[in-house]
Design a protein around this motif. Structure first.
Motif, mmCIF file in Angstrom:
data_model
loop_
_atom_site.group_PDB
_atom_site.id
_atom_site.type_symbol
_atom_site.label_atom_id
_atom_site.label_comp_id
_atom_site.label_asym_id
_atom_site.label_seq_id
_atom_site.Cartn_x
_atom_site.Cartn_y
_atom_site.Cartn_z
ATOM 1 N N ARG A 24 37.582 13.393 14.682
ATOM 2 C CA ARG A 24 36.961 13.476 16.002
ATOM 3 C C ARG A 24 37.350 12.284 16.879
ATOM 4 O O ARG A 24 37.508 12.406 18.087
ATOM 5 N N THR A 25 37.518 11.131 16.246
ATOM 6 C CA THR A 25 37.854 9.925 16.989
ATOM 7 C C THR A 25 39.336 9.858 17.331
ATOM 8 O O THR A 25 39.718 9.407 18.418
ATOM 9 N N ASN A 26 40.183 10.304 16.422
ATOM 10 C CA ASN A 26 41.623 10.065 16.560
ATOM 11 C C ASN A 26 42.440 11.272 17.000
ATOM 12 O O ASN A 26 43.563 11.105 17.477
ATOM 13 N N ALA A 27 41.924 12.473 16.813
ATOM 14 C CA ALA A 27 42.695 13.662 17.207
ATOM 15 C C ALA A 27 42.774 13.748 18.731
ATOM 16 O O ALA A 27 41.891 13.275 19.449
ATOM 17 N N PHE A 28 43.859 14.353 19.214
ATOM 18 C CA PHE A 28 43.996 14.568 20.656
ATOM 19 C C PHE A 28 44.535 15.977 20.892
ATOM 20 O O PHE A 28 45.310 16.504 20.080
ATOM 21 N N PRO A 29 44.124 16.609 21.978
ATOM 22 C CA PRO A 29 44.538 18.003 22.229
ATOM 23 C C PRO A 29 45.998 18.085 22.659
ATOM 24 O O PRO A 29 46.533 17.168 23.298
ATOM 25 N N LEU A 30 46.637 19.178 22.296
ATOM 26 C CA LEU A 30 48.013 19.443 22.717
ATOM 27 C C LEU A 30 48.013 20.444 23.848
ATOM 28 O O LEU A 30 47.265 21.422 23.830
ATOM 29 N N ALA A 31 48.868 20.219 24.821
ATOM 30 C CA ALA A 31 48.976 21.148 25.935
ATOM 31 C C ALA A 31 49.751 22.392 25.539
ATOM 32 O O ALA A 31 49.512 23.478 26.070
ATOM 33 N N SER A 32 50.691 22.225 24.590
ATOM 34 C CA SER A 32 51.536 23.358 24.222
ATOM 35 C C SER A 32 52.231 23.067 22.900
ATOM 36 O O SER A 32 52.476 21.905 22.548
ATOM 37 N N LEU A 33 52.555 24.132 22.175
ATOM 38 C CA LEU A 33 53.402 24.027 20.989
ATOM 39 C C LEU A 33 54.863 24.281 21.327
ATOM 40 O O LEU A 33 55.746 23.991 20.520
ATOM 41 N N ALA A 34 55.109 24.825 22.510
ATOM 42 C CA ALA A 34 56.433 25.350 22.839
ATOM 43 C C ALA A 34 57.444 24.240 23.087
ATOM 44 O O ALA A 34 57.176 23.296 23.848
ATOM 45 N N PRO A 35 58.632 24.326 22.472
ATOM 46 C CA PRO A 35 59.705 23.379 22.759
ATOM 47 C C PRO A 35 60.239 23.576 24.184
ATOM 48 O O PRO A 35 59.983 24.587 24.829
ATOM 49 N N GLY A 36 60.976 22.584 24.661
ATOM 50 C CA GLY A 36 61.642 22.707 25.948
ATOM 51 C C GLY A 36 60.835 22.232 27.134
ATOM 52 O O GLY A 36 61.333 22.226 28.261
ATOM 53 N N ASN A 37 59.607 21.819 26.920
ATOM 54 C CA ASN A 37 58.760 21.313 27.996
ATOM 55 C C ASN A 37 58.918 19.796 28.059
ATOM 56 O O ASN A 37 58.503 19.079 27.154
ATOM 57 N N SER A 38 59.513 19.286 29.127
ATOM 58 C CA SER A 38 59.801 17.858 29.224
ATOM 59 C C SER A 38 58.591 17.031 29.640
ATOM 60 O O SER A 38 58.677 15.804 29.723
ATOM 61 N N ASN A 39 57.466 17.679 29.910
ATOM 62 C CA ASN A 39 56.239 16.947 30.219
ATOM 63 C C ASN A 39 55.559 16.584 28.898
ATOM 64 O O ASN A 39 54.891 17.399 28.278
ATOM 65 N N PHE A 40 55.744 15.347 28.474
ATOM 66 C CA PHE A 40 55.232 14.904 27.183
ATOM 67 C C PHE A 40 53.924 14.123 27.312
ATOM 68 O O PHE A 40 53.557 13.385 26.388
ATOM 69 N N SER A 41 53.225 14.266 28.416
ATOM 70 C CA SER A 41 52.027 13.451 28.638
ATOM 71 C C SER A 41 50.988 13.635 27.539
ATOM 72 O O SER A 41 50.292 12.684 27.161
ATOM 73 N N ASP A 42 50.880 14.854 27.010
ATOM 74 C CA ASP A 42 49.875 15.085 25.966
ATOM 75 C C ASP A 42 50.247 14.438 24.638
ATOM 76 O O ASP A 42 49.384 14.241 23.769
ATOM 77 N N LEU A 43 51.532 14.100 24.454
ATOM 78 C CA LEU A 43 51.987 13.505 23.203
ATOM 79 C C LEU A 43 52.027 11.975 23.236
ATOM 80 O O LEU A 43 52.304 11.339 22.205
ATOM 81 N N MET A 44 51.741 11.392 24.394
ATOM 82 C CA MET A 44 51.865 9.945 24.524
ATOM 83 C C MET A 44 50.995 9.143 23.548
ATOM 84 O O MET A 44 51.384 8.041 23.155
ATOM 85 N N PRO A 45 49.831 9.649 23.119
ATOM 86 C CA PRO A 45 49.074 8.888 22.114
ATOM 87 C C PRO A 45 49.850 8.621 20.829
ATOM 88 O O PRO A 45 49.533 7.691 20.082
ATOM 89 N N LEU A 46 50.878 9.440 20.568
ATOM 90 C CA LEU A 46 51.674 9.226 19.366
ATOM 91 C C LEU A 46 52.430 7.905 19.411
ATOM 92 O O LEU A 46 52.743 7.324 18.364
ATOM 93 N N LYS A 47 52.733 7.422 20.607
ATOM 94 C CA LYS A 47 53.484 6.167 20.704
ATOM 95 C C LYS A 47 52.726 5.027 20.033
ATOM 96 O O LYS A 47 53.299 4.228 19.293
ATOM 97 N N ALA A 48 51.434 4.955 20.305
ATOM 98 C CA ALA A 48 50.635 3.891 19.700
ATOM 99 C C ALA A 48 50.497 4.103 18.197
ATOM 100 O O ALA A 48 50.527 3.150 17.407
ATOM 101 N N ALA A 49 50.338 5.372 17.784
ATOM 102 C CA ALA A 49 50.163 5.669 16.359
ATOM 103 C C ALA A 49 51.429 5.356 15.560
ATOM 104 O O ALA A 49 51.363 4.836 14.445
#
Length: 273
Positions: A24-49
């Motif tokens: 609950r504390t660490n999970a973050f929602p994904l905007a999409s599973l689909a490849p080819g989307n250059s908007n990576f804003s939803d994945l940015m938390p991975l940088k810190a992890a």
């Protein structure tokens, strides 16, 4: 009031609850599973992890989970474009994938090159095709996504088509090898690569001779590693894997695929360095 639920295994309720709270504390929602989307804003938390880690493992629940493969392709795009990762390593043959990458870098279409090496359980699936397309695009960029393998097995047509001749070409840099023992070894090696050792295990004498010549070849390659001959480290690892693959194949033929010793030998005995 319902009784407090217990975990299905030996894990206590408190530990399960701790894991749920962590998610609950660490999970973050994904905007999409689909490849080819250059908007990576939803994945940015991975940088810190991920931080400054040099290796990221992308797992799977099974070899047939299509949704996970779509997500992994999107993660690969993110890791390559946003975080500077530039090698994609498959659970496929060390030699096979290296050969595919060389052919791809030389201009062969990814749809052909990748299928030469990566297991067909993936390359034959619909959900894998976006990754092949991305590999094709990235191969032409200034910083391509290089392919590598980390399996000792011979996993594609690349090894059947060119392993022996490539090995011969490499070894001629270290001296002559065309004698009777090499020609016999060559035949055995081609059989191992083609899978005929499974249907007809060579005799103890033939395998002993095979291992003897393979040891001599490996000693030659070790000397070439010391001399910094190009590609010597690659061949050193490939031949080390071939030793275990020969033993594993005999195990597989005699014990069957369902036997744990047969199936796990490569995991216990061989890790590329």
């Amino acid at each position: 009031m319902q009784p407090r639920p217990e975990a299905a295994d030996d894990t206590g309720f408190e530990e399960v609850q701790e894991r749920v709270d962590w998610l609950r504390t660490n999970a973050f929602p994904l905007a999409s599973l689909a490849p080819g989307n250059s908007n990576f804003s939803d994945l940015m938390p991975l940088k810190a992890a991920i931080g400054d880690a040099r290796v990221v493992l992308l797992g799977e629940q099974s070899h047939g989970d299509g949704a996970v493969f779509l997500l992994k392709t999107r993660l690969i795009e993110f890791l390559h474009q946003e975080m500077g990762f530039d090698v994609l390593a498959f659970e496929s043959g060390l030699y096979d994938v290296d050969k595919s990458w060389r052919l791809l870098a030389a201009g062969e279409p990814a749809a052909i090159a990748v299928r030469r090496s990566v297991f067909s359980i993936w390359t034959g699936s619909q959900q894998f095709q976006p990754l092949i397309s991305y590999i094709e695009q990235a191969a032409r960029w200034t910083r391509p996504l290089e392919l590598a393998g980390f399996d000792l097995q011979f996993t594609g047509t690349a090894s059947r088509e060119s392993f022996v001749t490539d090995l011969e070409s490499f070894l001629t840099r270290g001296g002559s090898l065309q004698d009777t023992s090499w020609l016999t070894f060559r035949t055995s090696l081609q059989g191992l690569i083609a899978g005929s050792w499974i249907t007809s295990v060579p005799s103890d004498a033939v395998r002993a001779r095979f291992n003897e010549v393979l040891t001599t070849v490996r000693n030659t390659v070790t000397g070439m590693v010391t001399a910094n001959v190009p590609d010597a480290r690659l061949w050193n690892e490939v031949l080390a894997g071939s030793v275990d693959q020969a033993a594993n194949t005999v195990n597989y033929a005699r014990l069957g695929a369902a036997n744990r010793e047969s199936g796990n030998r490569r995991d216990h005995e061989w890790v590329p360095t």
